[in-house]
Design an enzyme around this catalytic site. Structure first.
Site, PDB file in Angstrom:
ATOM      1  N   ASP A 137      22.354  66.524  15.475  1.00 34.89           N
ATOM      2  CA  ASP A 137      21.831  67.637  14.489  1.00 34.89           C
ATOM      3  C   ASP A 137      22.640  68.838  15.026  1.00 34.89           C
ATOM      4  O   ASP A 137      22.429  69.867  14.348  1.00 34.89           O
ATOM      5  CB  ASP A 137      20.361  68.040  15.022  1.00 34.89           C
ATOM      6  N   HIS A 186      20.906  74.002  19.912  1.00 34.62           N
ATOM      7  CA  HIS A 186      21.523  74.160  18.659  1.00 34.62           C
ATOM      8  C   HIS A 186      20.768  74.806  17.719  1.00 34.62           C
ATOM      9  O   HIS A 186      21.127  75.258  16.503  1.00 34.62           O
ATOM     10  CB  HIS A 186      22.138  72.717  18.233  1.00 34.62           C
TER      11      HIS A 186
END
Length: 313
Positions: free
Chosen positions: A54, A262
């Site tokens: 991701d 992230h």
């Protein structure tokens, strides 16, 4: 026990699924260093697969860093979501700026939460840009983004099409088994050199600039604090608690690396997360100032260091 029996596979190799654009090389090295140590301590083995489905793009220095951490393979998904410039390959070699290469794979189904349907199995084969160079690809199924994992309905669908006429052959496998087989049977694979850039998520270099400032500040601060602490241990004088300070610095890295997640560092997070990172910054800065003060005094005597700003980036 499940890991030893082979029914649970450990992948990843890093402390968290970190942002691949903003952190510097030292931070990325620490992600692998502490991540691999964790897996080895907890599960008795180090992952061979750099698994970050991701993350919003990857620095060209990562193949070198990952290889140094005993990583052999790389799998991600989000890069397939670029709108205008589609990434041209699904199974390929990723070459870093120093020449290091990793055998890499992007599942062609364009998702890491497949429901195992016939439609997605067919799509996974039809959209594979490397047909003819490789004969297999991964299908990542389950309720992933948000939790839940594989559901009974997903497994049932895939079992039913394992050997069904007119549908690609389906085989349940570990990621490592897939990569081993794909590397051995693939031929004339393409090589991508340099950065892996995701154009879909705009603003990850600029959104929540406060996070970026905090990140670069702490990267410099932690490096300097470690450096001066190390120097203080070489003086031959008696340092009252070098092992305890070393442990404290390590724990500060653990906290800081989490803030490089992230969905934190790029700014795609909630306001509660913003408040947490602010509080972490404040605490880590104070802890660094204390260690820095002790190290300087140990090196130079009774000298007071009142302004931590002098070692800011």
């Amino acid at each position: 026990m499940a890991v030893k029996q082979g029914t649970f596979e450990v992948v990843g190799g890093t402390w968290v699924e970190f942002d691949g654009n903003v952190p510097n090389g030292e931070s990325m090295n620490r992600q692998f260093l502490y991540g691999q140590h964790f897996f080895e301590d907890e599960f008795g083995q180090k992952p061979k697969i750099f698994y970050l489905p991701d993350t919003f793009g990857y620095s060209p220095q990562l193949p070198q860093i990952a290889k140094n951490a005993e990583i052999e393979y790389f799998v991600t998904q989000k890069l397939s979501w670029s709108v205008f410039n589609k990434f041209p390959n699904h199974t390929f070699y990723w070459k870093g700026i120093d020449g290091s290469e990793m055998f890499s794979h992007f599942p062609p189904a364009d998702t890491y939460v497949s429901n195992g349907s016939v439609q997605e199995v067919l799509y996974n084969v039809e959209k594979n840009n490397d047909k003819g160079r490789t004969n297999s690809s991964l299908l990542l199924f389950g309720d992933g983004d948000g939790g839940g994992g594989p559901q009974l309905s997903h497994v049932e669908k895939l079992i039913r099409v394992k050997d069904f006429d007119g549908i690609p052959k389906v085989k349940f496998s570990t990621c490592h088994e897939f990569f081993e087989e794909a590397k051995a049977t693939s031929k004339k694979l393409m090589t991508w050199e340099g950065e892996l850039y995701l154009e879909l998520h705009n603003g990850t270099f600029t959104t929540m600039a406060e996070h970026k400032y905090y990140n670069r500040y702490m990267e410099t601060l932690l490096k300097d604090v470690e450096f001066f602490h190390y120097l203080s241990t070489l003086t031959g004088k008696t340092n009252p608690d070098p092992d305890e300070i070393h442990k404290t610095i390590k724990n500060m890295w653990y906290t800081f690396l989490i803030d490089q997640f992230h969905d934190v560092l790029p700014g795609t997070c909630t306001f509660l997360t913003v408040e947490d990172t602010r509080e972490n910054f404040k605490k880590l800065k104070e802890m660094c100032a204390e260690i820095y003060q002790k190290s300087i005094q140990h090196l130079l005597g009774d000298v007071k260091v009142n302004d931590i700003q002098r070692i800011r980036p």
